[in-house]
Design a protein around this motif. Structure first.
Motif, PDB file in Angstrom:
ATOM      1  N   VAL A 178      35.939  10.287  36.921  1.00 39.12           N
ATOM      2  CA  VAL A 178      37.322  11.017  37.547  1.00 39.12           C
ATOM      3  C   VAL A 178      37.017  12.209  38.034  1.00 39.12           C
ATOM      4  N   ILE A 179      37.098  12.439  39.322  1.00 42.20           N
ATOM      5  CA  ILE A 179      36.892  13.875  39.834  1.00 42.20           C
ATOM      6  C   ILE A 179      38.542  14.431  39.742  1.00 42.20           C
ATOM      7  N   ALA A 180      38.531  15.557  38.731  1.00 41.21           N
ATOM      8  CA  ALA A 180      39.727  16.017  38.335  1.00 41.21           C
ATOM      9  C   ALA A 180      40.001  17.450  38.855  1.00 41.21           C
ATOM     10  N   ASP A 181      39.960  17.594  40.282  1.00 48.38           N
ATOM     11  CA  ASP A 181      40.115  19.070  40.556  1.00 48.38           C
ATOM     12  C   ASP A 181      41.406  19.368  40.568  1.00 48.38           C
ATOM     13  N   HIS A 182      41.758  20.753  40.159  1.00 50.00           N
ATOM     14  CA  HIS A 182      43.029  21.182  40.070  1.00 50.00           C
ATOM     15  C   HIS A 182      43.975  21.007  41.182  1.00 50.00           C
ATOM     16  N   ALA A 209      40.653   7.752  40.738  1.00 50.21           N
ATOM     17  CA  ALA A 209      41.252   8.508  41.339  1.00 50.21           C
ATOM     18  C   ALA A 209      42.035   9.357  40.188  1.00 50.21           C
ATOM     19  N   GLY A 210      41.989  10.783  40.488  1.00 45.65           N
ATOM     20  CA  GLY A 210      42.818  11.597  39.334  1.00 45.65           C
ATOM     21  C   GLY A 210      42.829  13.333  39.886  1.00 45.65           C
ATOM     22  N   PHE A 211      43.550  14.038  38.941  1.00 44.17           N
ATOM     23  CA  PHE A 211      43.387  15.443  39.064  1.00 44.17           C
ATOM     24  C   PHE A 211      43.711  16.187  37.892  1.00 44.17           C
ATOM     25  N   GLU A 212      43.566  17.480  37.765  1.00 48.38           N
ATOM     26  CA  GLU A 212      44.223  18.051  36.470  1.00 48.38           C
ATOM     27  C   GLU A 212      45.200  18.847  36.950  1.00 48.38           C
ATOM     28  N   TYR A 213      46.255  18.688  35.920  1.00 47.11           N
ATOM     29  CA  TYR A 213      47.568  19.074  35.755  1.00 47.11           C
ATOM     30  C   TYR A 213      47.197  20.619  34.850  1.00 47.11           C
ATOM     31  N   THR A 214      47.269  21.804  35.555  1.00 42.83           N
ATOM     32  CA  THR A 214      46.929  22.987  34.970  1.00 42.83           C
ATOM     33  C   THR A 214      48.150  23.790  34.313  1.00 42.83           C
ATOM     34  N   ARG A 252      46.219  18.903  31.423  1.00 42.80           N
ATOM     35  CA  ARG A 252      45.889  17.471  31.294  1.00 42.80           C
ATOM     36  C   ARG A 252      45.035  16.875  32.600  1.00 42.80           C
ATOM     37  N   VAL A 253      44.267  15.980  32.228  1.00 47.30           N
ATOM     38  CA  VAL A 253      43.778  15.314  33.346  1.00 47.30           C
ATOM     39  C   VAL A 253      44.766  14.085  33.415  1.00 47.30           C
ATOM     40  N   VAL A 254      44.947  13.948  34.908  1.00 41.30           N
ATOM     41  CA  VAL A 254      45.717  12.634  35.360  1.00 41.30           C
ATOM     42  C   VAL A 254      45.045  11.533  35.915  1.00 41.30           C
ATOM     43  N   MET A 255      44.836  10.289  35.370  1.00 39.44           N
ATOM     44  CA  MET A 255      43.975   9.139  35.766  1.00 39.44           C
ATOM     45  C   MET A 255      44.713   8.102  36.252  1.00 39.44           C
ATOM     46  N   PHE A 256      44.567   7.521  37.462  1.00 39.88           N
ATOM     47  CA  PHE A 256      44.959   6.653  37.973  1.00 39.88           C
ATOM     48  C   PHE A 256      44.186   5.295  37.964  1.00 39.88           C
TER      49      PHE A 256
END
Length: 647
Positions: A101-105, A196-201, A211-215
Motif C-alpha cells: 500500500v503506497i500511503a502518501d499523505h 490503493a490507500g493514503f495516509e490521513y495525517t 491513520r493509513v486508509v486501505m481500499f
C-alpha cells in the motif's frame, strides 16, 4: 488538498507528473479486486508479506526531505526489481514482497514536488518562497524546509495556500487518477498485489493521530472518491468518509492507526476525544472502521513500555528516543500519557470500556509496516535504506540528529529497520489480503519473516499436532483475530512458530494475557510457553534464562548455534476464571542479532559509542493479533460495571 502555486500553468503540472494515464494493456483481473482471478485455497494457506505504509515523492514531507522516487519505482522495488535510490545507490530486496500500500499523505498531495518544479517568480507567498529556496539549496536545505513545514503544521501555522481544500482538489484528482492507473498496471493477482490507500495525517498540537486508509477495490471504484484530508478534521469525519464510500460505491475500506507511541496519550483514550465517558456508539464506530493497528515501524515500536509493564523483561523494545515526546517534539511525554500510547494498554482499556458499555473500541489486530519516506519498502536490518532520503546509507546517519529542527531529541540510531505485515490469506489478491485485515487474521513483525500461526478453542490437545491441525484449528476453534464465547472452560491456544528461513533461530514463544479482574481493574501477565533447549534452560526464580548471545559486534554477524528452528505448543491458560473477559496474543522472540548501525559500522568504517553498539544488538520479534474470550450473554459478570483503576 490545495493548489499551492497561484497561476501555475496546468500544462507544466502535467509535464511534471509525467503524463501518466490508464494503461490500455491492463486486464480486468488487474483493475478489479481479484475475485475469481485465481484459484483459492480451502483455508488461508500461508502468510503473505507486505508493507501497508510507504511514502513516495507524492508525499509533501517525503519530497521535501529529498526523495525523488515515485510510485512506479516503489512498486518495482517492492515486487523485487532493482531500482536506483535517490542518493544513487542500487537498491533491491533479497525477497520480494507480496503486497504493498503506497500511503502518501492526503494533505497537499504532491505539493512540495509542484512547489519545487514551479518557476520561482510564481511562488508569491513569502513562507513558500523561503521553503522553495531552501529546497533548491540541496538535501540539507530541503530537510530544514520540511522540518519547518512539519512544525508549522503542528502549530496550525501553515500558509493559507496549504490549508484551502478547494484549491488543491484539481491537482489531487490528477495525481490520484494517475496513481490508481499505475496500481492496476502493477497489480498481478496471484503474484503481487497493489492496493490503493493514503495516509490521513491528523496531528493536533503535534500529537500523532495518523491513520493509513486501505481500499479493497480496483480503480473503477476507488476513483469515485479523493483521499480525505487530515488538517482541520477529526477521526470521526474520516470514519464518516469511509462509511459514505462504502454506501456510495459498494466498495470496502478500513483504517490503520499508527505511531500511537507519539500521540502523547491521545490515540487510545478512555474518554471521548473532547472529554466525558466514551459512549458505546463511539466505541462501535471506531471498532468498525479500525480493525487493525500498526504496532511497529521505523519510528519506534508501540507494543508495550516498561512503565506500564515492569514485570515484562522484554517490554520496551524500540522505545529509546521515541518516548521523549510527540512527533515534532513540541511537547514532552509525561508518565500519565503513556497509557494512551501503547497497544497492550489499549487492548486492556478496550476490555474495561467494553465491560462498562458493551462495546470495545480497541479490539484490533496487529501489523507492522515501514513508514519509509524513501519509496523503498524494506524492513531488513542489513538492507535498511533509512526513514527518509536524508538518512539513506552513509557514514554519518547513525549519529546524526533526527529531531525535526528542535535543539534536542532523537538520533539516527533510534530508528528501527522494521517492520512488516503478514496476512493469512487463501491467495494473493486485493480481496483476499484486505479480507485478512478485516477479520484480523494478520500479525506484525519487526522485520524478519517468521511464520506464526495461532488458534484458540476449548478442546485442543498436543495430539492435534499429529493430524491436520490447521483444519482442526478452523473447525474447532478460531484463528488469531477471532473471538470465543466463554464456556466455563479454560481456553487452549495452539501455537506454531517457524523461524524466518533466511534468518535467526527462535528464542521463545510467549502469551500475553490481559483481563478484567473481579474489581473491574484491567490486568496483564506474560507467560513463557515454549522455548529452545527447555531441558537446559529450566526456569530460575520463575523466569526462563536468557538464550545467550552469539553476535560478533565487529563483524555484524551471529550464529544459529543457539535457539530453535521451530517451536510449538498447545497451551492452556492456568489462571483462567470462569466468565473472565480476556484477550491473548502471542509474542515470538528471535535470538539476539545485529541491528543496522553495526552493518553501517562495518560498511563505512565508522566509530560508534559503546551505548550505540550495545543498543544495536536486539531480539527481533513477531506479535500475533489477539484472540478475545468474552463472557456469555447470560453471565452475571458480563454486565458488571467496570472500575477503571490503572486501565
Amino acid at each position: 488538498m490545495h493548489r499551492i502555486i497561484t497561476g501555475l500553468a496546468w500544462a507544466s503540472l502535467v509535464a511534471v507528473l509525467g503524463g501518466c494515464g490508464a494503461d490500455a494493456g491492463v486486464t480486468e483481473a488487474q483493475s478489479g479486486d481479484g475475485s475469481g482471478a485465481i484459484e483459492l485455497a480451502e483455508f488461508p494457506d500461508r502468510p503473505y508479506w507486505g508493507d501497508t505504509h510507504l511514502h513516495t515523492d507524492n508525499s509533501i514531507d517525503a519530497f521535501g526531505f529529498g526523495v525523488r522516487l515515485g510510485p512506479e519505482e516503489a512498486l518495482q522495488f517492492a515486487s523485487g526489481r532493482e531500482v536506483t535510490a535517490t542518493t544513487g545507490l542500487a537498491a533491491q530486496l533479497d525477497r520480494p514482497l507480496d503486497f504493498l500500500v503506497i500511503a502518501d499523505h492526503s494533505d497537499a498531495l504532491g505539493a512540495t514536488r509542484r512547489l519545487y518544479d514551479a518557476p520561482r517568480i510564481l511562488v508569491r507567498d513569502p513562507t513558500l518562497r523561503r521553503w522553495y529556496d531552501m529546497m533548491h539549496e540541496g538535501p540539507q536545505g530541503s530537510q530544514r524546509a520540511i522540518a519547518e513545514l512539519i512544525t508549522a503544521a503542528s502549530n496550525d501555522e501553515l500558509p493559507a495556500a496549504l490549508t484551502d481544500p478547494e484549491r488543491q482538489r484539481e491537482a489531487t484528482r490528477t495525481i490520484w487518477d494517475a496513481h490508481l492507473a499505475m496500481l492496476d498496471r502493477y497489480n498481478r493477482p496471484g503474484e503481487f498485489t497493489a492496493l490503493a490507500g493514503f495516509e490521513y495525517t491528523l496531528m493536533p498540537d503535534g500529537n500523532n493521530l495518523h491513520r493509513v486508509v486501505m481500499f479493497r477495490d480496483g480503480s473503477a471504484t476507488t476513483g469515485k472518491v479523493l483521499p480525505y484530508p487530515g488538517i482541520d478534521t477529526e477521526a470521526e469525519g474520516l470514519w464518516d468518509y469511509m462509511a459514505a464510500y462504502e454506501k456510495g460505491t459498494g466498495g470496502q475500506v478500513l483504517a490503520i492507526p499508527h505511531n500511537s507511541n507519539l500521540s502523547n496519550g491521545l490515540m487510545f483514550e478512555l474518554t471521548m476525544p473532547g472529554g466525558g465517558p466514551m459512549t458505546a456508539e463511539y466505541a462501535r464506530k471506531r471498532a468498525r472502521w479500525e480493525p487493525v493497528v500498526e504496532a511497529t515501524q521505523i519510528k519506534g515500536d508501540s507494543e508495550a513500555h516498561p512503565f506500564m509493564s515492569p514485570n515484562d523483561e522484554f517490554a520496551g523494545f524500540g522505545v529509546t528516543g521515541w518516548e521523549l515526546g510527540n512527533l515534532p517534539l513540541t511537547a514532552a511525554t509525561t508518565p500519565e500519557m503513556q497509557r494512551g500510547n501503547y497497544v497492550r494498554e489499549a487492548l486492556k482499556r478496550g476490555l474495561s470500556i467494553e465491560q462498562r458499555t458493551g462495546a470495545n473500541p480497541y479490539a484490533f489486530g496487529l501489523v507492522g509496516s515501514t513508514d519509509s519516506h524513501t519509496g523503498l519498502a524494506t524492513g531488513d536490518e542489513d538492507n535498511f535504506f533509512g526513514k527518509h532520503t536524508g538518512n539513506e546509507p552513509g557514514p554519518d546517519r547513525a549519529m546524526a540528529p533526527q529531531n525535526l529542527g528542535t535543539s534536542e531529541g532523537r538520533f539516527g540510531w533510534h530508528y528501527l529497520a522494521g517492520g512488516y505485515a503478514a496476512a493469512w490469506a487463501r491467495g494473493n489478491t486485493r480481496a483476499e489480503i484486505f479480507d485478512a485485515f478485516r477479520r484480523r487474521e494478520v500479525y506484525a513483525t519487526t522485520g524478519p519473516r517468521m511464520v506464526l500461526r495461532v488458534f484458540a478453542g476449548f478442546d485442543f490437545t498436543a495430539a492435534d499436532w499429529r493430524g491436520d491441525w490447521v483444519r482442526a484449528g478452523y473447525n474447532r476453534g478460531v484463528p488469531m483475530g477471532g473471538e470465543l464465547s466463554a464456556t466455563g472452560r479454560a481456553p487452549v491456544l495452539m501455537i506454531s512458530a517457524l523461524k524466518d528461513p533466511d534468518g535467526a533461530n527462535l528464542d521463545r514463544v510467549q502469551v500475553v494475557k490481559g483481563w478484567v479482574d473481579e474489581t473491574g481493574e484491567a490486568q496483564e501477565r506474560v507467560y513463557d510457553v515454549v522455548w529452545s533447549d527447555m531441558a537446559e534452560r529450566a526456569r530460575v526464580g520463575g523466569r526462563v534464562p536468557a538464550v545467550g548471545d552469539t553476535v560478533d559486534r565487529a563483524r555484524a554477524s551471529y550464529s544459529n548455534t543457539i535457539g530453535a528452528a521451530e517451536l510449538r505448543a498447545a497451551w492452556t491458560d492456568p489462571d483462567y476464571e470462569a466468565s473472565q473477559r480476556a484477550f491473548y496474543y502471542v509474542r515470538v522472540l528471535e535470538i539476539p542479532t545485529p541491528r543496522w548501525p553495526l552493518f553501517d559500522r562495518l560498511r563505512f568504517g565508522i566509530e560508534l559509542s559503546d551505548e550505540v553498539v550495545e543498543s544495536s544488538v536486539a531480539q527481533e520479534r513477531a506479535y500475533s493479533s489477539p484472540i478475545w474470550i468474552r463472557p456469555s450473554p447470560m453471565s452475571p459478570r458480563s454486565t458488571a460495571p467496570a472500575i477503571m483503576v490503572g486501565s
